[in-house]
Design an enzyme around this catalytic site. Structure first.
Site, PDB file in Angstrom:
ATOM      1  N   LYS A   1       0.831  -1.215   0.000  1.00  0.00           N
ATOM      2  CA  LYS A   1       0.000   0.000   0.000  1.00  0.00           C
ATOM      3  C   LYS A   1       0.865   1.264   0.000  1.00  0.00           C
ATOM      4  CE  LYS A   1      -2.140  -1.186   3.858  1.00  0.00           C
ATOM      5  NZ  LYS A   1      -1.686  -2.553   4.157  1.00  0.00           N
TER       6      LYS A   1
ATOM      7  N   ARG B   1      -9.118   0.730   9.315  1.00  0.00           N
ATOM      8  CA  ARG B   1      -8.728  -0.661   9.546  1.00  0.00           C
ATOM      9  C   ARG B   1      -9.790  -1.430  10.313  1.00  0.00           C
ATOM     10  NH1 ARG B   1      -2.992  -0.134   9.001  1.00  0.00           N
ATOM     11  NH2 ARG B   1      -1.882  -2.101   9.127  1.00  0.00           N
TER      12      ARG B   1
ATOM     13  N   ARG C   1      11.396  -6.936   4.012  1.00  0.00           N
ATOM     14  CA  ARG C   1      11.338  -5.519   4.384  1.00  0.00           C
ATOM     15  C   ARG C   1      11.978  -5.313   5.760  1.00  0.00           C
ATOM     16  NH1 ARG C   1       5.598  -2.494   4.316  1.00  0.00           N
ATOM     17  NH2 ARG C   1       5.310  -3.398   6.378  1.00  0.00           N
TER      18      ARG C   1
ATOM     19  N   ARG D   1      12.041  -2.294  11.134  1.00  0.00           N
ATOM     20  CA  ARG D   1      10.762  -2.264  11.851  1.00  0.00           C
ATOM     21  C   ARG D   1      10.614  -3.529  12.690  1.00  0.00           C
ATOM     22  NH1 ARG D   1       5.706  -0.609   8.021  1.00  0.00           N
ATOM     23  NH2 ARG D   1       4.644  -1.884   9.579  1.00  0.00           N
TER      24      ARG D   1
ATOM     25  N   ARG E   1      -0.301 -10.153  12.682  1.00  0.00           N
ATOM     26  CA  ARG E   1      -0.850  -9.026  11.914  1.00  0.00           C
ATOM     27  C   ARG E   1      -1.785  -9.519  10.821  1.00  0.00           C
ATOM     28  NH1 ARG E   1       4.588  -6.579  10.392  1.00  0.00           N
ATOM     29  NH2 ARG E   1       3.499  -5.104   9.038  1.00  0.00           N
TER      30      ARG E   1
HETATM   31  P1  ADP Z   1       1.247  -2.697   7.570  1.00  0.00           P
HETATM   32  O1  ADP Z   1       0.192  -2.373   6.575  1.00  0.00           O
HETATM   33  O2  ADP Z   1       2.494  -3.198   6.945  1.00  0.00           O
HETATM   34  O3  ADP Z   1       0.783  -3.556   8.703  1.00  0.00           O
HETATM   35  P2  ADP Z   1       1.162  -0.002   8.700  1.00  0.00           P
HETATM   36  O4  ADP Z   1       2.321   0.885   8.582  1.00  0.00           O
HETATM   37  O5  ADP Z   1      -0.064   0.367   7.959  1.00  0.00           O
HETATM   38  O6  ADP Z   1       1.760  -1.399   8.266  1.00  0.00           O
HETATM   39  O7  ADP Z   1       0.753  -0.177  10.239  1.00  0.00           O
HETATM   40  C1  ADP Z   1       1.673  -0.582  11.233  1.00  0.00           C
HETATM   41  C2  ADP Z   1       0.967  -0.783  12.556  1.00  0.00           C
HETATM   42  O8  ADP Z   1       0.411   0.473  13.017  1.00  0.00           O
HETATM   43  C3  ADP Z   1      -0.243  -1.722  12.545  1.00  0.00           C
HETATM   44  O9  ADP Z   1       0.135  -3.079  12.690  1.00  0.00           O
HETATM   45  C4  ADP Z   1      -1.044  -1.208  13.751  1.00  0.00           C
HETATM   46  O10 ADP Z   1      -0.490  -1.634  14.962  1.00  0.00           O
HETATM   47  C5  ADP Z   1      -0.832   0.297  13.676  1.00  0.00           C
HETATM   48  N1  ADP Z   1      -1.896   0.959  12.880  1.00  0.00           N
HETATM   49  C6  ADP Z   1      -1.719   1.611  11.697  1.00  0.00           C
HETATM   50  N2  ADP Z   1      -2.887   2.092  11.238  1.00  0.00           N
HETATM   51  C7  ADP Z   1      -3.838   1.732  12.132  1.00  0.00           C
HETATM   52  C8  ADP Z   1      -5.242   1.906  12.209  1.00  0.00           C
HETATM   53  N3  ADP Z   1      -5.929   2.555  11.256  1.00  0.00           N
HETATM   54  N4  ADP Z   1      -5.892   1.393  13.286  1.00  0.00           N
HETATM   55  C9  ADP Z   1      -5.231   0.752  14.245  1.00  0.00           C
HETATM   56  N5  ADP Z   1      -3.917   0.536  14.231  1.00  0.00           N
HETATM   57  C10 ADP Z   1      -3.206   1.008  13.192  1.00  0.00           C
END
Ligand code: ADP
Length: 192
Positions: A14, A89, A128, A134, A146
């Site tokens: 994304k 999410r 990654r 990370r 996740r």
């Molecule tokens: P990825 O899509 O690779 O999991 P992101 O960078 O989108 O990575 O998100 C990393 C982490 O940040 C998620 O696993 C979650 O813990 C938190 N997070 C991000 N966006 C949200 C959201 N909209 N609601 C709740 N937690 C979030």
């Protein structure tokens, strides 16, 4: 204004596609993951609050991310719209987003889901993790958690937009440029 949600499981790509879309269509890229990681890097009170959840692959509370996005929506932007990456999410977040946008006479044009097979997701995230450092990309158990959290809490968001006839899916098993071409075709269809 053209507002779009880019959706898909962790590791679906994304962030990469959202950055390309922001440049091509003059959109403001809002990534809750990036915003939260920035807070952790600064070791702010919010960053400290969310660190354990993020490192364990759990979601941050709805109220926290809704507030963050609400603040971003209120500040001035001189672009043609927003691209939401990693938000909403949960269905609760999707409803809150609709309400916040409606308050500014805006709406989501569409959600586009990036589809990637699960084995490939795990492989991409581990790779990654080697370069990004990370914590949530470097541990196989956290990665699996996740994906589980995505399937249980996040996947229903697609149905929320499907019911509004605002949902499309494209494969991201090909190259970055191939996927971007699929997204561009979808955006053309939405705008026609
Ligand atoms: P990825 O899509 O690779 O999991 P992101 O960078 O989108 O990575 O998100 C990393 C982490 O940040 C998620 O696993 C979650 O813990 C938190 N997070 C991000 N966006 C949200 C959201 N909209 N609601 C709740 N937690 C979030």
């Amino acid at each position: 204004m053209f507002n779009i949600v880019l959706f898909g499981p962790p590791g679906a790509g994304k962030g990469t596609q959202a950055a390309k879309m922001a440049a091509e269509y003059n959109l403001t890229h809002l990534s809750t993951g990036d915003i939260l990681r920035e807070e952790m890097k600064r070791n702010s009170p919010l960053g400290q609050q969310v660190k354990a959840l993020i490192d364990g692959g759990e979601l941050v509370p709805d109220a926290t991310v809704i507030k963050l996005i609400g603040e971003k929506l209120k500040s001035a932007h001189n672009t043609d719209g927003f691209i939401f990456d990693g938000f909403p999410r949960t269905v609760e977040q999707a409803k809150a987003l609709d309400e916040m946008l409606a308050g500014q006479n805006l709406e989501i044009a569409s959600m586009i889901t990036l589809e990637v097979e699960e084995n490939e997701l795990v492989a991409r995230l581990m790779l990654r993790g080697e370069s990004s450092g990370r914590a949530d990309d470097s541990n196989i158990e956290v990665i699996k958690n996740r994906i589980k959290v995505y399937n249980q809490q996040t996947a229903p968001v697609a149905e929320y937009y499907r019911q509004q006839q605002k949902h499309a899916a494209v494969s991201n098993m090909g190259t970055i440029d191939q996927t971007f071409a699929l997204i561009a075709a979808e955006i053309q269809r939405i705008n026609s």
